[in-house]
Design an enzyme around this catalytic site. Structure first.
Site, PDB file in Angstrom:
ATOM      1  N   TYR A   1     -16.109  32.746  45.953  1.00  0.00           N
ATOM      2  CA  TYR A   1     -15.352  31.620  45.403  1.00  0.00           C
ATOM      3  C   TYR A   1     -14.297  32.053  44.379  1.00  0.00           C
ATOM      4  CZ  TYR A   1     -18.788  28.328  47.396  1.00  0.00           C
ATOM      5  OH  TYR A   1     -19.575  27.601  48.236  1.00  0.00           O
TER       6      TYR A   1
ATOM      7  N   HIS B   1      -4.341  16.360  -3.057  1.00  0.00           N
ATOM      8  CA  HIS B   1      -4.700  16.487  -1.651  1.00  0.00           C
ATOM      9  C   HIS B   1      -4.512  17.908  -1.108  1.00  0.00           C
ATOM     10  CE1 HIS B   1      -4.999  12.219  -1.925  1.00  0.00           C
ATOM     11  NE2 HIS B   1      -5.056  12.005  -0.625  1.00  0.00           N
TER      12      HIS B   1
ATOM     13  N   GLU C   1     -12.680   5.202   5.103  1.00  0.00           N
ATOM     14  CA  GLU C   1     -12.221   5.929   6.286  1.00  0.00           C
ATOM     15  C   GLU C   1     -13.470   6.396   7.030  1.00  0.00           C
ATOM     16  OE1 GLU C   1      -9.698   8.764   4.370  1.00  0.00           O
ATOM     17  OE2 GLU C   1      -8.394   7.192   3.588  1.00  0.00           O
TER      18      GLU C   1
ATOM     19  N   ASN D   1       0.803  11.590   5.538  1.00  0.00           N
ATOM     20  CA  ASN D   1       0.180  10.727   6.537  1.00  0.00           C
ATOM     21  C   ASN D   1       0.739  11.083   7.908  1.00  0.00           C
ATOM     22  OD1 ASN D   1      -0.609   7.345   5.373  1.00  0.00           O
ATOM     23  ND2 ASN D   1      -1.866   9.126   5.664  1.00  0.00           N
TER      24      ASN D   1
ATOM     25  N   PHE E   1      -1.957   7.289  12.126  1.00  0.00           N
ATOM     26  CA  PHE E   1      -2.286   8.649  11.703  1.00  0.00           C
ATOM     27  C   PHE E   1      -3.566   9.166  12.346  1.00  0.00           C
ATOM     28  CE2 PHE E   1      -3.576   5.577   8.331  1.00  0.00           C
ATOM     29  CZ  PHE E   1      -4.923   5.514   8.651  1.00  0.00           C
TER      30      PHE E   1
ATOM     31  N   ARG F   1     -11.561  32.935  46.732  1.00  0.00           N
ATOM     32  CA  ARG F   1     -11.215  31.899  47.707  1.00  0.00           C
ATOM     33  C   ARG F   1     -10.743  30.599  47.038  1.00  0.00           C
ATOM     34  NH1 ARG F   1     -15.767  29.221  51.287  1.00  0.00           N
ATOM     35  NH2 ARG F   1     -16.830  31.147  50.690  1.00  0.00           N
TER      36      ARG F   1
ATOM     37  N   TYR G   1       0.833  -1.212   0.000  1.00  0.00           N
ATOM     38  CA  TYR G   1       0.000   0.000   0.000  1.00  0.00           C
ATOM     39  C   TYR G   1       0.864   1.257   0.000  1.00  0.00           C
ATOM     40  CZ  TYR G   1      -3.046   3.753   1.507  1.00  0.00           C
ATOM     41  OH  TYR G   1      -3.706   4.953   1.591  1.00  0.00           O
TER      42      TYR G   1
END
Length: 507
Positions: A278, A82, A412, A195, A327, A281, A52
């Site tokens: 608060y 991409h 995916e 990746n 990834f 404090r 791959y």
């Protein structure tokens, strides 16, 4: 010079690389690992094995076998296709962080890239050639594909970079000027570049640097508010905090005592009142809890900064090549969402302290710290602005990590949204710092009314420094300008500030 090994990079080293633009080098052992890993890839190509990302398509195209003569085109097409990020670009410091983190991951020797590629990355870092990378477009699971593709474009002589003045120009122009040779990507190298989680982690590292300083600054600002309101200092007694046992809470209480040591404005319980609200404090308890979250975030970031997040990974000199899912950004998505909550609470409690400084029903100071209450509004609307920012943070604090959306034809089918979490954390930090800036301006004015001569010695120095930027409120003016000035002073990444110097002062 910071030597990168792929295993030992720290947040403190990143501060030096990012803020001071310290140069980097690659350890000899790491270069040997890179060489061995590359030999394994070349053997796979020569043997025509099907692996791959080396000689197959990507994502849903993983079953498509690529002819050996097309392997280079495969990598080039991957980067170009991409590189579809959108929105405003990351600041240069985030871009630089991405390059450093990607380099540190590749030199671990599991990715199969050539020595020439990692050397080019180091050269770009050392010559401060930073890619222009759009912020939006990553799902944070197949790696930060879109942002990292924009980084990879620059390595092949395409894409945009920042010049020395911050102007955006073509990478080819800066390469010619600085005598840099682009690279032609070989088998696996395009995939190895994109990746990974380096975009969300780079933004996360910058977030952490800012959030850490924010947390430190929140303490001295809160201490000055304590003086402005004649707060009760018994609440910082170490016995209280040791009885509970959280070390971060103990540390905050100790630092608060140090800031207030020698103050003539603070009180003891029973002198003026038995208890404070608060927001005064519980400073150690609330701030301490945020420090717990910050410690968690730092731990996760430093693991991921030194992680192999490529796919596939190459082991045992190429005998074992495994497609996995390192990834996937879920650990960083959780960490950034946790950071968001920690930052939101520092701002929430700060806004409540500001309310106590300006509300005449809650103190003995002039109403809204105005020099002429009624005729002049003083700090009234500054508290509005703080309230608006903390409310906006509450919407941004919604966890991004619980979201997911399928991609690549459902191959995916679960993603982390870690980049979204990291970006939202950055937005919240900017909001929170402005909330603290507003408290700071109000606290400066409050102690002035109470008598600056009675302020603790450590806080007197802070008061004098801040008054160099922000004058006393003697009449109404455009306070947004004051807020931005304090915001810049508190910002460790602002060009006139030094993180390293500020840390020395803190410690």
């Amino acid at each position: 010079m910071i030597e990168l090994t792929g295993h030992s990079l720290t947040i403190d080293q990143m501060k030096r690389i990012l803020i001071a633009e310290e140069k980097v080098s690659i350890s000899e052992n790491s270069m040997e690992e890179v060489y061995e890993s590359r030999c394994a890839v070349e053997q796979i190509v020569a043997d025509k094995e099907t692996v791959y990302g080396i000689n197959t398509g990507f994502g849903k195209f993983s079953d498509v076998i690529i002819n050996q003569k097309d392997v280079e085109n495969l990598q080039l097409n991957l980067i170009r296709s991409h590189a579809c990020g959108v929105g405003d670009p990351f600041p240069e410091i985030v871009s630089r962080a991405m390059m450093v983190l990607r380099l540190n991951a590749l030199i671990k020797g599991f990715s199969g890239v050539r020595g020439e590629l990692v050397e080019l990355l180091a050269e770009l870092i050392n010559k401060s050639i930073h890619p222009v990378i759009p912020q939006q477009g990553s799902l944070g699971a197949s790696g930060d594909l879109a942002p990292l593709a924009h980084l990879a474009l620059v390595l092949i002589g395409e894409g945009k970079v920042y010049d020395n003045s911050g102007k955006i120009i073509d990478s080819a122009a800066i390469f010619s000027e600085k005598e840099v040779q682009p690279i032609t990507l070989q088998a696996k190298e395009g995939l190895a570049l994109i990746n990974g989680t380096q975009a969300m982690v780079a933004k996360g590292v910058v977030n952490y640097i800012e959030a850490e300083q924010l947390a430190f600054d929140s303490e001295w600002i809160a201490a000055m508010t304590m003086e402005g309101l004649e707060g009760i200092v018994d609440v910082f007694h170490p016995a209280i905090h040791e009885a509970r046992g959280y070390p971060q809470q103990v540390d905050v209480a100790k630092r608060m005592q140090e800031w207030l040591e020698g103050s003539k404005l603070t009180t003891r319980q029973g002198e003026k009142r038995v208890q404070d609200a608060y927001s005064l404090r519980c400073i150690p308890q609330v701030h301490g809890a945020s420090w717990q979250a910050l410690d968690y975030v730092k731990e996760k970031l430093e693991i991921e900064m030194n992680a192999a997040t490529d796919n596939p990974l190459i082991f045992e000199e190429g005998k074992v090549v495994i497609s996995g899912g390192n990834f996937h950004g879920q650990p960083i998505a959780f960490a950034m969402d946790f950071l968001k909550i920690a930052v939101a609470e520092l701002a929430n409690i700060s806004e409540r302290r500001t309310e106590r400084l300006v509300n005449p029903q809650l103190n003995e100071l002039p109403a809204f710290l105005s020099p002429e209450p009624g005729l002049q509004s003083g700090a009234m609307i500054m508290q509005y602005a703080a309230a608006s920012l903390v409310s906006e943070n509450k919407t941004l604090a919604h966890p991004a990590s619980v979201d997911s959306i399928p991609s690549s034809a459902n191959q995916e089918d679960h993603v982390s949204m870690g980049m979204t979490a990291s970006r939202h954390a950055g937005m919240m930090i900017q909001n929170a710092r402005r909330v603290l800036a507003i408290e700071c301006i109000c606290a400066l004015q409050a102690v002035e009314y109470q008598g600056v001569e009675n302020v603790s010695p450590k806080l007197k120095k802070k008061w004098e420094k801040m008054r160099g930027f922000i004058p006393s409120i003697t009449k109404d003016r455009v306070f947004s300008e004051d807020i931005e000035k304090v915001n810049q002073v508190l910002n460790p990444l602002h060009q006139n500030n030094s993180v390293l110097e500020k840390e020395i002062c803190i410690k």
